[in-house]
Design a protein around this motif. Structure first.
Motif, PDB file in Angstrom:
ATOM      1  N   MET A  35      -1.731   2.538   9.781  1.00 31.81           N
ATOM      2  CA  MET A  35      -1.258   3.736   8.597  1.00 31.81           C
ATOM      3  C   MET A  35      -2.325   4.075   7.925  1.00 31.81           C
ATOM      4  O   MET A  35      -3.418   3.367   7.701  1.00 31.81           O
ATOM      5  N   ASP A  74       2.157   7.122   9.314  1.00 29.58           N
ATOM      6  CA  ASP A  74       2.284   6.142  10.465  1.00 29.58           C
ATOM      7  C   ASP A  74       1.735   6.542  11.492  1.00 29.58           C
ATOM      8  O   ASP A  74       1.754   7.715  12.041  1.00 29.58           O
ATOM      9  N   TYR A 129       0.665  -1.353  -0.087  1.00 31.03           N
ATOM     10  CA  TYR A 129       0.162   0.013   0.044  1.00 31.03           C
ATOM     11  C   TYR A 129       1.136   1.299   0.128  1.00 31.03           C
ATOM     12  O   TYR A 129       1.833   1.208   0.726  1.00 31.03           O
ATOM     13  N   HIS A 183      -5.467   1.523   7.190  1.00 29.21           N
ATOM     14  CA  HIS A 183      -4.944   0.106   7.480  1.00 29.21           C
ATOM     15  C   HIS A 183      -5.007  -0.076   8.760  1.00 29.21           C
ATOM     16  O   HIS A 183      -4.163   0.455   9.574  1.00 29.21           O
ATOM     17  N   VAL A 231      -3.337   5.020   4.053  1.00 31.42           N
ATOM     18  CA  VAL A 231      -3.048   4.819   2.828  1.00 31.42           C
ATOM     19  C   VAL A 231      -3.738   5.419   1.620  1.00 31.42           C
ATOM     20  O   VAL A 231      -4.906   5.810   1.909  1.00 31.42           O
ATOM     21  N   LYS A 276       1.933   4.359   1.453  1.00 34.34           N
ATOM     22  CA  LYS A 276       1.755   4.731   2.967  1.00 34.34           C
ATOM     23  C   LYS A 276       1.659   6.256   2.834  1.00 34.34           C
ATOM     24  O   LYS A 276       2.307   7.078   2.407  1.00 34.34           O
TER      25      LYS A 276
END
Length: 353
Positions: A299, A219, A214, A310, A301, A216
């Motif tokens: 994260m 984070d 994916y 995610h 995405v 990103k």
């Protein structure tokens, strides 16, 4: 009953080994010695902090002394003192539980009656296997809107042919690893170096975990505490930065500020639903085997025209730097905005800026 804390950052590597007699690499030993003081950032006055080198711990703690609890430093090599301090019972709260730490504490004089059993620690290792998160991820995708994520366990390298046809680009992860070391990205398949990595990990650990790649955007993590009786409580959000999968630092901010930042990409109702589902599911995982903090890495995405969440990159059944950041944000009350770990001139330092 008195509480004894211990920082063992080599925990993930010890889990991967599954051994009682485990010797961490030099970097792990250095971080454990240099940052041994950090439990004093979340401990209560009067607690014990178990360290390898008490003089070193006090020295490294000085720059942050203003925010440390008034703890008692006890050196693990002094087995008579350790035994005396724990003879009448102690609650040991390490960074993470593994067989090597349990074995070390018993050797240093802690009565095994006051430690998790070998069976309980073994269950923590099983739950820390990356494949254990597959049902959790499936539940989150099914029950929460605006989330994406797939993950499969693979026991033979030849199965990656199917993953390549299905996803094109994908990520391969060792079941147990630390700071991105057990993670490989596949832009095409087959790749000779990746094939060797997969075969070696399967030989050592029995399988690999594979998921689509994916794009990103950000984070972050959610931090929780499990009570060991089937319940877990959401503690807060952790917005952090990594380089090549390795942790670099955390943003120290209020929950409102962190939620506002994530609201650029993710509906806040989705975040709340995911937190509730994780607390329920992982709380049950921990019943009878683990009591303490845990974190779930996530994260944001990029999709074709939008963003998605995610909700379960991995589950860390241990304390995390996100928990440390949550505590520091409360203690420093906005005095600092970033907490980071710096390795410089052979020494690890915890800095607040």
């Amino acid at each position: 009953m008195q509480v004894a804390h211990l920082f063992n950052p080599e925990h993930d590597l010890a889990l991967a080994s599954g051994l009682e007699r485990f010797t961490p690499p030099a970097a792990g030993r250095g971080m454990r010695t240099d940052l041994a003081f950090i439990p004093a950032l979340w401990a209560d006055d009067g607690d014990i902090v178990l360290v390898d080198d008490a003089l070193r711990a006090r020295e490294m703690a000085k720059p942050l002394d203003k925010w440390l609890a008034d703890v008692e430093w006890v050196q693990l090599s002094d087995s008579r003192t350790v035994s005396g301090k724990t003879r009448n019972g102690v609650v040991v709260r390490p960074w993470g539980w593994n067989m090597a730490l349990r074995f070390q504490l018993i050797k240093c004089g802690v009565d095994s009656r006051f430690l998790p059993s070998g069976e309980q620690v073994g269950k923590v290792r099983t739950l820390s296997h990356r494949a254990s998160s597959i049902p959790l991820l499936q539940t989150l995708v099914q029950k929460a809107e605006g989330v994406v994520g797939e993950r499969v366990e693979v026991r033979q390298a030849s199965e990656l042919d199917v993953m390549a046809r299905r996803w094109g680009q994908f990520v391969v992860k060792a079941p147990w690893s630390s700071s991105g070391r057990g993670v490989r990205f596949a832009s095409q398949w087959p790749q000779s170096n990746l094939g060797g990595f997969v075969r070696n990990v399967i030989q050592r650990q029995g399988s690999v975990v594979v998921e689509p790649f994916y794009e990103k955007v950000s984070d972050f993590a959610m931090e929780f505490v499990a009570d060991g009786d089937g319940q877990a409580t959401f503690q807060g959000l952790s917005l952090f930065h990594t380089v090549n999968g390795a942790y670099v630092g955390n943003w120290l901010a209020s929950e409102e500020e962190k939620r506002l930042r994530l609201a650029q990409y993710v509906d806040l109702t989705t975040l709340d639903n995911v937190a509730s589902l994780i607390a329920s599911e992982v709380g049950l995982w921990c019943k009878g085997c683990y009591q303490g903090p845990f974190g779930v890495d996530m994260m944001v995405v990029r999709q074709e025209r939008d963003y998605a969440l995610h909700p379960c990159v991995e589950v860390n059944l241990r304390r995390t730097m996100g928990h440390v950041a949550l505590g520091l944000a409360q203690r420093t009350r906005g005095e600092f905005s970033v907490m980071r770990v710096l390795y410089e001139n052979g020494t690890y330092k915890l800095l607040m800026e």
